[in-house]
Design an enzyme around this catalytic site. Structure first.
Site, mmCIF file in Angstrom:
data_model
loop_
_atom_site.group_PDB
_atom_site.id
_atom_site.type_symbol
_atom_site.label_atom_id
_atom_site.label_comp_id
_atom_site.label_asym_id
_atom_site.label_seq_id
_atom_site.Cartn_x
_atom_site.Cartn_y
_atom_site.Cartn_z
ATOM 1 N N ASP A 145 -11.644 -10.865 10.370
ATOM 2 C CA ASP A 145 -10.321 -10.973 9.300
ATOM 3 C C ASP A 145 -9.024 -11.047 10.201
ATOM 4 O O ASP A 145 -8.310 -10.275 10.293
ATOM 5 C CB ASP A 145 -10.511 -9.750 8.453
ATOM 6 C CG ASP A 145 -9.736 -10.007 7.010
ATOM 7 O OD1 ASP A 145 -9.171 -11.493 6.826
ATOM 8 O OD2 ASP A 145 -9.371 -9.245 6.482
ATOM 9 N N HIS A 151 -11.612 -13.521 3.255
ATOM 10 C CA HIS A 151 -12.623 -12.808 2.930
ATOM 11 C C HIS A 151 -13.693 -13.319 2.502
ATOM 12 O O HIS A 151 -15.110 -13.384 2.655
ATOM 13 C CB HIS A 151 -12.443 -11.675 1.973
ATOM 14 C CG HIS A 151 -11.286 -10.486 2.426
ATOM 15 N ND1 HIS A 151 -10.776 -9.371 1.404
ATOM 16 C CD2 HIS A 151 -10.556 -10.447 3.506
ATOM 17 C CE1 HIS A 151 -9.947 -8.657 2.171
ATOM 18 N NE2 HIS A 151 -10.119 -8.982 3.205
ATOM 19 N N ASP A 176 -1.308 -12.247 2.054
ATOM 20 C CA ASP A 176 -1.662 -11.175 2.892
ATOM 21 C C ASP A 176 -1.941 -11.642 4.213
ATOM 22 O O ASP A 176 -3.211 -11.964 4.744
ATOM 23 C CB ASP A 176 -2.999 -10.701 2.132
ATOM 24 C CG ASP A 176 -3.694 -9.552 2.997
ATOM 25 O OD1 ASP A 176 -3.149 -9.136 3.731
ATOM 26 O OD2 ASP A 176 -4.659 -8.988 2.415
ATOM 27 N N ASP A 221 -5.044 -13.713 -2.718
ATOM 28 C CA ASP A 221 -4.206 -13.283 -1.432
ATOM 29 C C ASP A 221 -4.589 -14.438 -0.427
ATOM 30 O O ASP A 221 -5.527 -14.885 0.130
ATOM 31 C CB ASP A 221 -4.981 -12.163 -0.873
ATOM 32 C CG ASP A 221 -4.359 -10.834 -1.208
ATOM 33 O OD1 ASP A 221 -3.543 -10.831 -2.061
ATOM 34 O OD2 ASP A 221 -4.506 -9.669 -0.736
ATOM 35 N N ASP A 231 -6.315 -12.928 9.382
ATOM 36 C CA ASP A 231 -5.326 -12.929 8.225
ATOM 37 C C ASP A 231 -4.110 -13.720 8.871
ATOM 38 O O ASP A 231 -3.100 -13.499 8.924
ATOM 39 C CB ASP A 231 -4.676 -11.411 8.132
ATOM 40 C CG ASP A 231 -5.502 -10.568 7.450
ATOM 41 O OD1 ASP A 231 -6.279 -11.062 6.374
ATOM 42 O OD2 ASP A 231 -5.546 -9.470 7.455
ATOM 43 N N HIS A 275 1.071 -1.212 0.081
ATOM 44 C CA HIS A 275 0.077 -0.082 -0.067
ATOM 45 C C HIS A 275 0.865 1.190 0.023
ATOM 46 O O HIS A 275 1.865 1.189 0.663
ATOM 47 C CB HIS A 275 -0.878 0.067 1.332
ATOM 48 C CG HIS A 275 -1.676 -0.976 1.231
ATOM 49 N ND1 HIS A 275 -1.446 -2.295 2.191
ATOM 50 C CD2 HIS A 275 -3.062 -1.111 1.096
ATOM 51 C CE1 HIS A 275 -2.619 -2.871 2.281
ATOM 52 N NE2 HIS A 275 -3.523 -2.350 1.496
ATOM 53 N N GLU A 285 -10.434 -6.644 -5.070
ATOM 54 C CA GLU A 285 -10.647 -7.414 -4.024
ATOM 55 C C GLU A 285 -11.777 -7.620 -3.264
ATOM 56 O O GLU A 285 -12.125 -6.717 -2.610
ATOM 57 C CB GLU A 285 -9.482 -7.167 -3.141
ATOM 58 C CG GLU A 285 -9.050 -8.195 -1.960
ATOM 59 C CD GLU A 285 -8.084 -7.750 -1.055
ATOM 60 O OE1 GLU A 285 -8.035 -7.945 -0.126
ATOM 61 O OE2 GLU A 285 -6.969 -7.416 -1.776
#
Length: 517
Positions: A348, A312, A380, A337, A350, A143, A273
Site C-alpha cells: 500500500d 486497497h 489518503d 480515499d 498511498d 485519526h 473501509e
C-alpha cells in the site's frame, strides 16, 4: 549467537537515533521564515512564500496553481467543489516522515521540535489549517492518535485529545469541517491481535472506549462521517483463529457503535473501509463485495456505507473503479480515499492519484451516484520519501486535485454525449423483447428456455467493441484539453523548450499523463 544478534540490533538503533538527531532541525528553524517566542509558540506563517492556490487554466506553467480544478465552475448543475468535496488527510500530510522498512525518516518540517507533546500537536494543527486555507478547500480527516499524543491512562489520553480538538474547533471557523474522523486501532502493541476481533477481552474493551471518544470528538467538530478501518481485524493464520467467533465480535462492536451514534445525536454516516491485507495476512473486510456481504449477514446494511480506497482496491486484485462501482450498485458508496499504488510494488504505497483514465471512470460512477455527499474525496496519500521540500506538500495535492477535476470534466462529457451509454445499451439490446422481459421478471423456466434454444439453434455473439470504448475515452481527454486551452500556446511552449516536444505533449494527452501539464 543470540547475544551477538541482540548487540547488532542495539547498535542499529543507536545509529538510527544518531542519524535522526543529526538531521532534525531545531524548533522554529530560521530558514522557515517564522519566529518563535520564548514559550516556543510558533509566530508568523508556516508556509511563507506559498500563496493561496488559484485556478489558472491548462496553459499555466505555474506548479502552485490549478490547471483543471476550478472550484466555482458548474458541471451538471453543481459546482466542481461540491462534486469533488476534497479533503486533506492529517496523518500523511503532517505526520508522514518518509520512513520505510529500509530507511530512517527523510522529512523534518521546520515547525517540528522532535517531540510528540501536546504543545507540538497544537502547532501541527495550526499548520494544518493554514495549509487547508491556502489550498482553498474546506475539509480534513484525522485519526485520534495522529492529532494528539497518547497518555499513560485513558483519562490522560482523552484530556490530551480534548485540548487539541478545542483548538481545532476554533481554527475551523464557520466553513471548515472534518470529512471524517476515526480511531487508530492498529499501531499500539495492545492491538497486535486486532481491536474488536482481538482474542483478549481487555483489548476489545479498550478499543470500544477509544472509538467512543473518537466518535464524540468527530461529532463535536461537526464531522460529516466516521470511518472504521480494520487494519488488524483479520488473521495471520487460521490454525489458531476462530474466524466465525471474531466476525461475530466485529458485528457486535459495530452494532454498539451504531447505538452510540444515535445516542449522542451524530447525524454523519458510518463508513467501513475495505482492505485485503497489510498489516494482517487476511483482513476481514477484504473488498467492497466482501464487506457488503458482511453487512447484509449481520443486518447492518442500512447503518453503514463504504469508504473505497483506490490502493486497497488494487491490492485486492481490482481496479479502483471496480470497487467504487460495486459499492454504488449496492447503494453503499459513501466516500473515496483518492490514492493509487504502483504496479511494480506489492504494498500500500498511498501515492497521489495521477491516472486521468482511472479518474475519469471513478467520476462516471460518482456522477451516476448523484455525488458523494456527505462523503467526498480524501487524499489518503503521502509524499514520496524523496520529496522533502515544504512546497512539495502543495504540489502533490494540486496534482491530485487536478487529476480528479480533469476526470470529472471527462466523465461529464462522456455522459453528456451519450456515447458510452449508447454502446452499453446496444450490447444488451437482444434482451429487449418478450422473452427478455420474462427472464427479468423471473418467469422464464428452464423448460421454456430449452425450447427457444432448440428453435433458434447456435446463437450469434456480437463484438463488445472494447477498442471503440477506449477510443471514446482518449478522444474525450483530448477534447477537454482543447476546450480549455489554446493549442498554439502548447506548440510555442514546446519550441521554447518548456515541453519535451509537441509530439510528446500529444502523446501525454492520449495516455493521461500529467507530466507536461
Amino acid at each position: 549467537m543470540a547475544g551477538k544478534i541482540l548487540l547488532i540490533f542495539l547498535c542499529m538503533n543507536v545509529i538510527s537515533f544518531s542519524v535522526n538527531a543529526s538531521l532534525r532541525p531545531h524548533s522554529c528553524a530560521a530558514e522557515s521564515g517564522g519566529k518563535c517566542s520564548e514559550s516556543g509558540e510558533w509566530k508568523g506563517e508556516f508556509f511563507p512564500g506559498i500563496p493561496k492556490i488559484k485556478y489558472e487554466g491548462p496553459d499555466s506553467q505555474n506548479p502552485l496553481a490549478y490547471r483543471w480544478y476550478n472550484a466555482e465552475e458548474v458541471i451538471f448543475g453543481r459546482k466542481m467543489k461540491d462534486w469533488l468535496r476534497f479533503s486533506v488527510a492529517f496523518w500523511h500530510t503532517f505526520r508522514g516522515t518518509g520512513v520505510d522498512p529500509f530507511g530512517a525518516p527523510t522529512k523534518y518540517w521546520p515547525w517540528e521540535d522532535g517531540t510528540n507533546s501536546v504543545a507540538m500537536a497544537k502547532r501541527r494543527m495550526r499548520a494544518n489549517f493554514e495549509f487547508i486555507n491556502k489550498l482553498g478547500i474546506d475539509r480534513w480527516c484525522f485519526h485520534d492518535r495522529d492529532i494528539a499524543p497518547e497518555g499513560k491512562t485513558i483519562q490522560e489520553t482523552n484530556s490530551n485529545l480534548d485540548e487539541v480538538v478545542k483548538l481545532a474547533k476554533e481554527l475551523q471557523g464557520d466553513n471548515i469541517r472534518p470529512l471524517w474522523g476515526t480511531a487508530q486501532l492498529f499501531m499500539h502493541p495492545r492491538y497486535m491481535h486486532g481491536g474488536c476481533t482481538s482474542s483478549e477481552l481487555g483489548v476489545y474493551v479498550y478499543a470500544a472506549a477509544q472509538v467512543k471518544k473518537a466518535m464524540e470528538v468527530t461529532h463535536y467538530l461537526g464531522g460529516e462521517n466516521y470511518v472504521f478501518w480494520g487494519g488488524r481485524e483479520g488473521y495471520q493464520t487460521l490454525l489458531n483463529t476462530d474466524m466465525e467467533y471474531e466476525l461475530d465480535h466485529m458485528a457486535r462492536f459495530l452494532e454498539a457503535a451504531v447505538a452510540y451514534k444515535k445516542k449522542i445525536g451524530f447525524k454523519g454516516t458510518l463508513l467501513i473501509e475495505p482492505k485485503p491485507q497489510e498489516p494482517t495476512k487476511h483482513q476481514y473486510d477484504w473488498d467492497a463485495a466482501t464487506t457488503t456481504n458482511f453487512l447484509r449477514r449481520h443486518g447492518l446494511i442500512g447503518e453503514f456505507k463504504l469508504n473505497i480506497e483506490c490502493n486497497h482496491a488494487t491490492l485486492s486484485g481490482h481496479s479502483c473503479h471496480h470497487d467504487v462501482e460495486t459499492a454504488r450498485i449496492n447503494g453503499l458508496l459513501g466516500n473515496i480515499d483518492a490514492n493509487s499504488g504502483d504496479a511494480q510494488t506489492g504494498w500500500d504505497t498511498d501515492q497521489f492519484l495521477t491516472d486521468i483514465g482511472e479518474a475519469t471512470m471513478i467520476m462516471i460512477s460518482v456522477i451516476k451516484n448523484g455525488g458523494l455527499e456527505p462523503g467526498g474525496l480524501n487524499f489518503d496519500a503521502k509524499l514520496r520519501r524523496e520529496s522533502t521540500d515544504v512546497e512539495d506538500m502543495f504540489i502533490a495535492h494540486i496534482v491530485g486535485m487536478d487529476t480528479l477535476a480533469r476526470g470529472l470534466r471527462n466523465a461529464a462529457k462522456l455522459i453528456e454525449d451519450g456515447s458510452l451509454n449508447e454502446l452499453t445499451h446496444k450490447r444488451y439490446e437482444s434482451f429487449e423483447n418478450e422473452l427478455g422481459a420474462l427472464i427479468e421478471a423471473g418467469k422464464a423456466s428452464f423448460e421454456m428456455l430449452e425450447k427457444k434454444a432448440i428453435e433458434w439453434g447456435e446463437p450469434k455473439v456480437a463484438s463488445a467493441k472494447q477498442s471503440l470504448l477506449h477510443t471514446r475515452i482518449l478522444q474525450t481527454n483530448i477534447l477537454q484539453y482543447l476546450a480549455l486551452s489554446d493549442i498554439r500556446s502548447v506548440e510555442a511552449a514546446a519550441k521554447e523548450g518548456k515541453l519535451r516536444s509537441t509530439e510528446n505533449c500529444k502523446h501525454c494527452l492520449l495516455h493521461g499523463n500529467n507530466s507536461n501539464f
